[in-house]
Scaffold this motif. Structure first.
Motif: not given
Length: 104
Positions: A36-53
């Motif tokens: 679950e932590i790894e999945a949440l980290k992946a979601v966090g990374a996706d969110n960071d990428a979306a925010l940067a875009k």
């Protein structure tokens, strides 16, 4: 005493089995939580990428808006110049019409 020792041994064996079961259960829970932590980290990374875009897109849109405002200002200025030219030409036309009417 021997019977009590046998009973104690049986109780300890049962307690050890319960503890092993608890350890196994906790190990499984830990593994699930790590997933679950790894999945949440992946979601966090996706969110960071979306925010940067999104930040890049906003910057691009702000530049486009600025360019469009400049274009609008240029068009308004050009329209005002044309209106002034039209008024000047209408004035010349009116003078020419008056001069022609006097000449006739």
């Amino acid at each position: 005493a021997l019977a009590k020792a046998a009973a104690d041994a049986a109780t300890l064996k049962k307690t050890v089995e319960e503890l092993r079961g608890d350890i196994t259960s906790h190990a499984e829970e830990k593994s699930e939580m790590q997933c679950e932590i790894e999945a949440l980290k992946a979601v966090g990374a996706d969110n960071d990428a979306a925010l940067a875009k999104a930040a890049t897109d906003i910057e691009t849109l702000e530049k486009t808006i600025c360019e469009l405002r400049n274009d609008i200002t240029s068009h308004v200025d050009a329209k005002m110049e044309m209106q002034s030219e039209i008024e000047a030409l209408n004035s010349i036309k009116a003078e020419d019409s008056t001069a022609l009417a006097k000449a006739a």
